[in-house]
Design an enzyme around this catalytic site. Sequence first.
Site, PDB file in Angstrom:
ATOM      1  CD  GLU A  33      -2.918  -0.922  -0.137  1.00 32.58           C
ATOM      2  OE1 GLU A  33      -2.942   0.152  -0.745  1.00 32.58           O
ATOM      3  OE2 GLU A  33      -3.571  -1.920  -0.506  1.00 32.58           O
ATOM      4  CE1 TYR A 116      -6.806   2.800  -1.082  1.00 35.34           C
ATOM      5  CE2 TYR A 116      -4.476   3.001  -0.542  1.00 35.34           C
ATOM      6  CZ  TYR A 116      -5.519   2.307  -1.142  1.00 35.34           C
ATOM      7  OH  TYR A 116      -5.276   1.119  -1.759  1.00 35.34           O
ATOM      8  CG  ASP A 134      -8.309   4.279  -4.995  1.00 33.78           C
ATOM      9  OD1 ASP A 134      -9.534   4.246  -5.216  1.00 33.78           O
ATOM     10  OD2 ASP A 134      -7.489   3.557  -5.587  1.00 33.78           O
TER      11      ASP A 134
END
Length: 349
Positions: A33, A116, A134
């Site tokens: 991520e 996020y 996102d």
Amino acid sequence: MIFSNKLITWYLENKRFLPWRETKNPYAIWLSEIILQQTRVAQGLPYFEAFLNTYPTVTDLANAPEDDVMRLWQGLGYYSRARNLHATAKKVAYELNGNFPTNYKDLLTLKGVGEYTAAAIASIAYDEVVPVVDGNVFRVLSRVYGITSDISANSTKKEFQELAATLIPAEAPATFNQAIMDFGATQCTPKSPDCSVCPYINDCVAYATNQVSTLPIKLAKVKVKKRYLDFLIILDANGNTIIEQRTEKDIWQQLYQFPLIDSFKHNAEDINDYVKEKFDSLYIKEVLTLTNEAITHQLSHQKLHIKFWGVRVDNIPTDSTAWAELNKFGFPIVIHNFIKSLDLKTLIY
DNA sequence: AACCCGGGGGG
DNA sequence: CCCCCAGGGTT
């Protein structure tokens, strides 16, 4: 229409095979991520493999010299991500016994982990029912639901979070979040999506109203520059002043103004010296501050901070203009208004 | 809320 | 050449 049903059906048939989807290991998911923030999957993939090979555990990453981490990140950009990555690895390894926080709220406290990323890790690694928002989610939801809010406005994210929260199924948050991002990345693409094969072709508001190419709405963020203008109102005892015409390719072309000190950073701390330099034929008796606070004037691409200065002189060039004649010239409105507001008697004595 | 941070690819 | 990418931190 059950949004998530169609989405997950599409996902099971079309999903990309990505290495971080083969695990529930929070370290690997966190690593992926961070790497994928503002980064295409294709660009991030080799970095993910390299980091996981070099540092198989968060403790390995924590123990690595910072130079090694930065070198491995080399070429990926946004290097604060690498510094925060290393700092968070140290915190997890040394302060949290090598265990990542296990929920959205606590994940948010980690450096480099925002809304996020916290939602992504919480849902994918721990099955917490929290939606990710996102760039893909903005695009997919704005089109399917015909949302015309400006996604460049910070407040708009909340609107999408709330909508996504009503769509995410409690029994499959990890699948839903990854599905909507994959869907945005490969089907509901920014430009020229192939809507003929889209499962939402009969549901999509943007498709029905011919807005696919215009959604999501992202208002062009006009870069507004600050600019500092100091105008010199030069006056002799008879009320004559000096004006000049703006001829440069710039704002207010062909209009008139008082002699100007123009800068993109604030200066004007020494008007006296400047005036003496530029108008050395003038004998300056006094320089007066006519505007304590700068007058701000908003243009589309510039925010002007304007000050007017009074310069009393004994002699003035013969091409000067009588104050009473200024109304024969065109001035920018901000100067025009100042001329109107100025009581000349306070300057001439 | 605005600004900064980057290298890369698609159209 | 412009836009956008599985955003976050700082001021």
